[in-house]
Scaffold this motif. Structure first.
Motif, short mmCIF file in Angstrom:
data_model
loop_
_atom_site.label_atom_id
_atom_site.label_comp_id
_atom_site.label_asym_id
_atom_site.label_seq_id
_atom_site.Cartn_x
_atom_site.Cartn_y
_atom_site.Cartn_z
N LEU A 1 47.19 -18.31 -21.33
CA LEU A 1 46.96 -16.92 -22.13
C LEU A 1 46.21 -17.36 -23.29
N THR A 2 46.50 -18.31 -23.88
CA THR A 2 45.76 -18.65 -25.43
C THR A 2 45.66 -20.05 -25.41
N ALA A 3 44.43 -20.51 -26.01
CA ALA A 3 44.35 -21.90 -26.29
C ALA A 3 43.27 -22.20 -27.58
N SER A 4 43.57 -23.49 -28.10
CA SER A 4 42.73 -23.73 -29.24
C SER A 4 42.16 -25.36 -28.91
N ILE A 5 41.24 -25.67 -29.63
CA ILE A 5 40.81 -27.17 -29.37
C ILE A 5 40.80 -27.74 -30.76
N SER A 6 41.51 -29.01 -30.97
CA SER A 6 41.75 -29.69 -32.14
C SER A 6 41.16 -31.09 -32.17
N LEU A 7 40.30 -31.27 -33.09
CA LEU A 7 39.67 -32.59 -33.47
C LEU A 7 40.38 -33.61 -33.95
N PRO A 8 40.21 -34.92 -33.83
CA PRO A 8 41.13 -35.74 -34.49
C PRO A 8 41.02 -35.85 -35.96
N SER A 9 39.97 -35.14 -36.79
CA SER A 9 40.07 -34.66 -37.95
C SER A 9 41.03 -33.80 -38.43
N GLY A 10 41.66 -33.00 -37.57
CA GLY A 10 42.47 -32.04 -37.79
C GLY A 10 41.93 -30.64 -37.66
N GLN A 11 40.67 -30.60 -37.53
CA GLN A 11 39.92 -29.22 -37.52
C GLN A 11 40.21 -28.78 -36.27
N THR A 12 40.55 -27.08 -36.35
CA THR A 12 41.12 -26.53 -35.12
C THR A 12 40.21 -25.37 -34.65
N PHE A 13 39.79 -25.05 -33.35
CA PHE A 13 38.92 -24.20 -32.96
C PHE A 13 39.65 -23.35 -32.29
N GLU A 14 39.89 -21.88 -32.48
CA GLU A 14 40.20 -21.03 -31.60
C GLU A 14 39.30 -20.61 -30.54
N CYS A 15 40.22 -20.64 -29.12
CA CYS A 15 39.41 -20.29 -28.03
C CYS A 15 39.49 -18.88 -27.50
N ALA A 16 38.54 -18.49 -26.62
CA ALA A 16 38.47 -17.18 -25.95
C ALA A 16 38.88 -17.97 -24.45
N VAL A 17 39.79 -17.16 -23.80
CA VAL A 17 40.38 -17.39 -22.50
C VAL A 17 40.00 -16.26 -21.59
N ASP A 18 38.88 -16.45 -20.67
CA ASP A 18 38.32 -15.34 -19.88
C ASP A 18 38.97 -15.55 -18.42
N GLN A 19 39.86 -14.59 -18.25
CA GLN A 19 40.79 -14.75 -17.05
C GLN A 19 40.08 -14.05 -15.89
N LYS A 20 38.83 -13.56 -15.89
CA LYS A 20 38.13 -13.37 -15.06
C LYS A 20 36.94 -14.58 -14.44
N PHE B 1 37.55 -17.53 -15.81
CA PHE B 1 38.16 -18.69 -15.71
C PHE B 1 37.39 -19.86 -16.52
N THR B 2 37.21 -19.50 -17.95
CA THR B 2 36.64 -20.09 -18.73
C THR B 2 37.53 -20.16 -20.07
N ILE B 3 37.50 -21.47 -20.68
CA ILE B 3 38.08 -21.38 -22.13
C ILE B 3 36.73 -22.09 -23.14
N THR B 4 36.52 -21.26 -24.07
CA THR B 4 35.80 -21.78 -25.00
C THR B 4 35.90 -21.21 -26.46
N ASN B 5 35.29 -21.98 -27.49
CA ASN B 5 35.20 -21.47 -28.94
C ASN B 5 34.01 -21.02 -29.33
N GLU B 6 33.39 -20.34 -28.56
CA GLU B 6 32.04 -19.83 -28.91
C GLU B 6 32.07 -18.95 -30.05
N ALA B 7 33.10 -18.26 -30.38
CA ALA B 7 33.19 -17.45 -31.49
C ALA B 7 33.32 -18.20 -32.89
N ASP B 8 33.71 -19.42 -32.64
CA ASP B 8 33.92 -20.40 -33.82
C ASP B 8 33.36 -22.05 -33.49
N PRO B 9 32.09 -21.92 -33.44
CA PRO B 9 31.55 -23.06 -32.79
C PRO B 9 31.58 -24.40 -33.81
#
Length: 132
Positions: free
Chosen positions: A35-54, A56-64
């Motif tokens: 339903l939701t996802a985010s990607i976290s780097l070892p530095s602690g920086q986190t990127f919110e992701c869009a989950v496309d249910q059609k 079936f992709t998860i990416t942080n394109e809105a917050d590169p």
């Protein structure tokens, strides 16, 4: 005669309503996944992701991320999934916010529920316009 027509119309509308409600219930039961996802780097920086249910992709394109980020780090994916859904990465359970995922190229994660599977492609988008 008029009462018979009203009765038939009411019965037809009731039948259509029952069919619509039962098909909606079945769709909700069959729908599962992330339903939701985010990607976290070892530095602690986190990127919110869009989950496309059609798609079936998860990416942080809105917050590169900054260019070169995906080549340097293993990341952690924090996610929420529908009730009863397990998520695997490389055939092993993907523990939300704990398991490290290599995003130097797109990664594949699989949501599983009741013998059914949905495969998502996860990518870390990088800002092509970042000159830093």
């Amino acid at each position: 005669m008029r009462n018979i027509a009203k009765t038939l119309l009411a019965a037809a509308l009731l039948s259509v309503g029952v069919l619509l409600l039962s098909s909606c219930k079945k769709d909700k039961e069959d729908t599962f996944g992330i339903l939701t996802a985010s990607i976290s780097l070892p530095s602690g920086q986190t990127f919110e992701c869009a989950v496309d249910q059609k798609a079936f992709t998860i990416t942080n394109e809105a917050d590169p991320a900054e260019p070169g980020t995906a080549d340097q780090f293993l990341v952690k994916i924090t996610y929420t999934a529908t009730i009863g859904t397990t998520v695997n990465y490389n055939g092993e359970p993907l523990q939300s916010g704990i398991t490290e995922v290599d995003l130097s190229s797109p990664a594949v994660i699989v949501a599983i529920k009741g013998g059914k599977e949905v495969t998502y492609t996860v990518t870390l988008a990088e800002d092509a316009n970042d000159d830093s």
